[in-house]
Design an enzyme around this catalytic site. Structure first.
Site, PDB file in Angstrom:
ATOM      1  N   CYS A   2      32.325  56.618   4.185  1.00 40.07           N
ATOM      2  CA  CYS A   2      33.109  55.558   3.622  1.00 40.07           C
ATOM      3  C   CYS A   2      34.398  56.688   3.124  1.00 40.07           C
ATOM      4  O   CYS A   2      34.233  57.888   2.784  1.00 40.07           O
ATOM      5  CB  CYS A   2      32.669  55.136   2.125  1.00 40.07           C
ATOM      6  N   ARG A  27      35.758  58.287   8.699  1.00 37.52           N
ATOM      7  CA  ARG A  27      34.693  58.155   7.540  1.00 37.52           C
ATOM      8  C   ARG A  27      33.697  57.024   7.617  1.00 37.52           C
ATOM      9  O   ARG A  27      32.673  57.015   7.069  1.00 37.52           O
ATOM     10  CB  ARG A  27      34.994  58.601   6.204  1.00 37.52           C
ATOM     11  N   TRP A  74      31.339  52.581   5.595  1.00 34.98           N
ATOM     12  CA  TRP A  74      30.016  53.100   6.632  1.00 34.98           C
ATOM     13  C   TRP A  74      28.873  52.587   5.855  1.00 34.98           C
ATOM     14  O   TRP A  74      28.581  53.211   4.795  1.00 34.98           O
ATOM     15  CB  TRP A  74      30.174  54.359   6.804  1.00 34.98           C
ATOM     16  N   ASN A 100      32.751  55.563  -2.965  1.00 36.02           N
ATOM     17  CA  ASN A 100      31.922  56.480  -1.928  1.00 36.02           C
ATOM     18  C   ASN A 100      30.722  57.158  -2.719  1.00 36.02           C
ATOM     19  O   ASN A 100      30.907  57.872  -3.314  1.00 36.02           O
ATOM     20  CB  ASN A 100      32.945  57.495  -1.123  1.00 36.02           C
ATOM     21  N   GLY A 101      29.603  57.142  -1.935  1.00 36.85           N
ATOM     22  CA  GLY A 101      28.254  57.745  -2.396  1.00 36.85           C
ATOM     23  C   GLY A 101      27.155  56.861  -2.483  1.00 36.85           C
ATOM     24  O   GLY A 101      27.370  55.841  -1.981  1.00 36.85           O
ATOM     25  N   GLU A 478      24.055  70.806  22.656  1.00 34.04           N
ATOM     26  CA  GLU A 478      25.308  70.512  22.039  1.00 34.04           C
ATOM     27  C   GLU A 478      26.005  69.435  23.076  1.00 34.04           C
ATOM     28  O   GLU A 478      26.393  68.638  22.730  1.00 34.04           O
ATOM     29  CB  GLU A 478      26.404  71.580  21.628  1.00 34.04           C
ATOM     30  N   LYS A 482      26.841  65.611  22.504  1.00 30.31           N
ATOM     31  CA  LYS A 482      28.039  64.779  22.486  1.00 30.31           C
ATOM     32  C   LYS A 482      27.914  63.803  23.517  1.00 30.31           C
ATOM     33  O   LYS A 482      28.347  62.663  23.483  1.00 30.31           O
ATOM     34  CB  LYS A 482      28.978  65.814  23.281  1.00 30.31           C
ATOM     35  N   GLU A 485      26.084  60.865  21.995  1.00 31.25           N
ATOM     36  CA  GLU A 485      26.803  60.274  20.874  1.00 31.25           C
ATOM     37  C   GLU A 485      28.193  59.398  21.474  1.00 31.25           C
ATOM     38  O   GLU A 485      28.391  58.250  20.679  1.00 31.25           O
ATOM     39  CB  GLU A 485      27.411  61.645  19.965  1.00 31.25           C
ATOM     40  N   HIS A 501       7.292  72.463  30.819  1.00 28.28           N
ATOM     41  CA  HIS A 501       6.106  72.198  30.162  1.00 28.28           C
ATOM     42  C   HIS A 501       6.319  70.789  29.561  1.00 28.28           C
ATOM     43  O   HIS A 501       5.567  70.328  28.390  1.00 28.28           O
ATOM     44  CB  HIS A 501       6.506  73.146  28.665  1.00 28.28           C
ATOM     45  N   LYS A 598      31.893  60.568  10.539  1.00 32.48           N
ATOM     46  CA  LYS A 598      32.122  61.897  10.712  1.00 32.48           C
ATOM     47  C   LYS A 598      31.648  62.691   9.589  1.00 32.48           C
ATOM     48  O   LYS A 598      30.991  63.670   9.818  1.00 32.48           O
ATOM     49  CB  LYS A 598      33.604  61.968  10.657  1.00 32.48           C
TER      50      LYS A 598
HETATM   51  C1  F6R Z   1      28.453  65.434  16.206  1.00 32.86           C
HETATM   52  C2  F6R Z   1      28.808  65.714  14.790  1.00 32.86           C
HETATM   53  C3  F6R Z   1      27.871  65.799  13.797  1.00 32.86           C
HETATM   54  C4  F6R Z   1      28.075  66.694  12.714  1.00 32.86           C
HETATM   55  C5  F6R Z   1      26.917  66.888  11.495  1.00 32.86           C
HETATM   56  C6  F6R Z   1      27.295  67.876  10.591  1.00 32.86           C
HETATM   57  O1  F6R Z   1      29.476  65.351  17.144  1.00 32.86           O
HETATM   58  O2  F6R Z   1      29.909  65.433  14.685  1.00 32.86           O
HETATM   59  O3  F6R Z   1      26.432  66.012  14.293  1.00 32.86           O
HETATM   60  O4  F6R Z   1      27.999  68.148  13.399  1.00 32.86           O
HETATM   61  O5  F6R Z   1      27.061  65.417  10.917  1.00 32.86           O
HETATM   62  O6  F6R Z   1      28.562  67.416  10.107  1.00 32.86           O
HETATM   63  P1  F6R Z   1      29.271  68.806   9.260  1.00 32.86           P
HETATM   64  O7  F6R Z   1      29.418  69.974  10.196  1.00 32.86           O
HETATM   65  O8  F6R Z   1      30.398  68.331   8.705  1.00 32.86           O
HETATM   66  O9  F6R Z   1      28.413  69.431   8.185  1.00 32.86           O
END
Ligand code: F6R
Length: 603
Positions: A2, A27, A74, A100-101, A478, A482, A485, A501, A598
């Protein structure tokens, strides 16, 4: 999760509110709304859907006003419906609130308010706030009523609220980010600076327990108990142009392509003149003497970057482990000889902040490695190291991963020199030469056009696997994160040696195996890739061009040959491009993948 915004000025500010919401959409983006005061009462406009839908409805309604609040959601409590969208109002409509929260005692408060005759129209935890505010308004002036309403709440919040007929926004913070933007003749409040950066770069970060009353010509900050507090303002160094798409179709593409710039910023001035060790203003030589072990806490992409730091420290003989922050519970031994490094792009991830709190309670020394000045992690940890990547708007982390890796390599080298009197490399100058060349090498990866061809060739595969060993392992996991996601396709990353394994059972001619190799100690990884290849899986090498993996591969994502400890970062750029092109071909919402936000500010 949010985004909230408020704009407090004398002239019409609706466009600024909406512009701010568009910039906060990373957000959350499942519903949005605004409330404005224009002398004729509070006008509330909200709907489910994207901020763009709200913009259309605001244009149709012609709503205007100088003082307003806004929200992009969100969902946590209740689905994304018109009713659940913020702002929420009380029974009489004289109060509007964005939040937000998470209000943890919302159920008890709701029961209590219901017993007192209040009716609720949404499923949200937030809706109790305007009802409480309204209840306290019966016996108090608006500021005191707001303060009392906030005192009733347990949980985390950044709140902006308005009262009909008052030319003020009332704000409070506990555990969720809130920053004030100060311009010549207007103020902003927001969850994050990009919301108003095009208007002002002067900011004041709210601390937990702060309450603010912001009027067009004045700001008063105090504690929840009413004691006046002074907070100094800071100037944010981010360029407002960085928060736009800059001609790209997607923020993610822009952020991938600009990562040579963010990397150069992250390295500049941080390497000794001899080019053999880090030169960090924050951490002069000797800072970490006495550290016995290092624990990284992080989530998602930041956890993968943390694994890179762990491996460098282990190479130098320092005991280091990376923990997923949500799993960093009381069973993990931590004491005052432990250095706990919270790696978090946003600095606001609830799981990581909880882990940081745990470390602090156990008297560990703490460092936050973050992108956001003024973020909760930066302010909570004993020290902060900023990765200097600039704002990242695409939900999927790209440039911040590479900047985190660079910052962690500098930090890890400093820690290992101080704590173990040796570093991860026999020839540190060779590493630093390659580090200085990294931004150029990233640019050359962008010149290869193979990622799109490879994306096209394997479109429609059943699943996508990514393998790597040593420093290539964090890159493999990673790459898979990505990929899943933003494409919504099944993707998994494995330690190359683990394939046999169990996961090998999943391998078929319809499951490409992307094999990341670094040019150092790779024979076994090549064998692991061949094990998948003999079961029919197409092998895609992610490697320098003359690497032996290319002899057994069906396709190749090339990267420049450089220091083996940095090849993985270049391979990661290829994998980012692969995910991007695949998602684009599948028509996915690249910058705002479904169900994701995010900044994840709930545990
Ligand atoms: C993936 C992504 C998330 C963040 C995770 C941690 O692309 O962006 O997996 O890496 O939510 O976020 P931060 O780094 O802001 O603590």
């Amino acid at each position: 999760m949010c985004g909230i915004i408020a704009r407090i000025g004398a002239d019409d500010g609706v466009d600024r509110l909406l512009g701010g919401l568009e910039r906060l959409e990373y957000r959350g983006y499942d519903s949005a709304g605004i409330a404005v005061e224009n002398g004729a009462g509070l006008a509330v406009q909200k709907c489910s859907g994207r901020v763009g839908d709200l913009v259309d409805s605001v244009e149709d309604s012609g709503v205007y006003g100088g003082i307003g609040i806004g929200h992009t959601r969100w969902s946590t409590h209740g689905p994304p419906t018109d009713d659940n969208a913020h702002p929420h109002t009380g029974a009489t409509g004289e109060v509007a609130v964005v939040h937000n929260g998470v209000i943890e005692n919302h159920a008890e408060l709701r029961d209590e308010l219901r017993d007192a005759g209040h009716e609720f129209t949404s499923d949200t935890d937030t809706e109790v706030i305007p009802h409480l505010f309204e209840r306290h308004l019966a016996d108090n002036d608006p500021e005191e009523a707001f303060r009392q309403a906030v005192r009733d709440l347990d949980g985390s919040y950044a709140i902006a609220a308005m009262v009909e007929g008052e030319d003020a926004v009332f704000a409070a913070r506990q555990g969720s980010p809130l920053v004030l933007g100060v311009d010549d003749d207007e103020y902003f409040l927001a969850s994050d600076v990009p919301a108003f950066l095009e208007h002002t770069d002067e900011v004041v970060y709210f601390e937990d327990d702060d309450v603010g009353v912001i009027r067009p010509d004045d700001v008063e900050l105090s504690t929840l108990d009413g004691e006046a507090v002074e907070r100094s303002s800071e100037v944010v160094s981010w360029d407002p142009d960085e928060t736009g798409k800059g001609g790209y179709d997607h923020y993610m593409r822009k952020e991938i392509e600009n990562q040579h710039v963010s990397l150069a910023n992250g390295i500049e001035g941080r390497v000794s003149e001899e080019g053999e060790e880090p030169d960090l203003d924050e951490f002069p030589a000797g800072t970490f003497s006495g550290v016995e072990r290092v624990q990284f806490v992080a989530c998602g992409t930041s956890f993968h970057a943390a694994k890179y730091g762990t491996q460098l420290l282990n190479k130098a003989g320092v005991a280091a482990q990376a923990f997923r922050a949500s799993e960093y519970d009381g069973s993990i031994p931590v004491d005052s000889d432990t250095l706990v490094v919270a790696v978090t792009q946003s600095g606001e991830t609830a799981d990581t902040l909880a882990a940081l709190d745990r470390a602090r309670r156990a008297s560990a020394r703490t460092v936050a490695v973050t992108n956001v000045m003024g973020s909760t992690a930066a302010r909570t940890a004993d020290d902060a190291l900023f990765i200097r990547a600039g704002p990242e708007i695409g939900v999927a982390a790209t440039k911040t991963f590479s900047s985190q890796v660079v910052a962690l390599s500098l930090l890890s080298h400093r820690v290992s020199l101080d704590a173990a009197e040796e570093g991860p490399w026999d020839d540190p100058a060779a590493y630093y030469d390659a580090l200085e060349a990294l931004p150029n090498h990233v640019e050359s990866v962008l010149d290869f056009e193979t990622a799109e061809e490879v994306a096209d060739r394997f479109l429609g595969s059943d699943a996508f696997f990514f393998i790597g060993r040593g420093l290539a392992y964090p890159v493999a996991i990673e790459g898979a994160l990505k990929f899943k996601e933003i494409t919504y396709e099944h993707a998994e990353g494995f330690a190359a040696g683990e394939l046999k394994h169990g996961p090998l059972a999943l391998v078929t001619p319809r499951t490409p195996v992307f094999t990341v190799v670094t040019g150092d100690d790779d024979e076994t990884t090549v064998t692991n890739a061949q094990e998948a290849g003999t079961r029919g899986a197409p092998i895609v090498a992610v490697s320098p061009s003359d690497h032996k993996i290319t002899d057994v591969a069906d396709a190749h994502l090339p990267v420049p040959d450089t220091h083996p400890d940095l090849v993985g970062l270049l391979a990661n750029v290829q994998l980012q491009l692969l995910s991007y092109h695949t998602a684009d071909k599948l028509g996915r919402a690249i910058d705002k993948p479904r169900n994701l936000a995010k900044s994840v500010t709930v545990e």
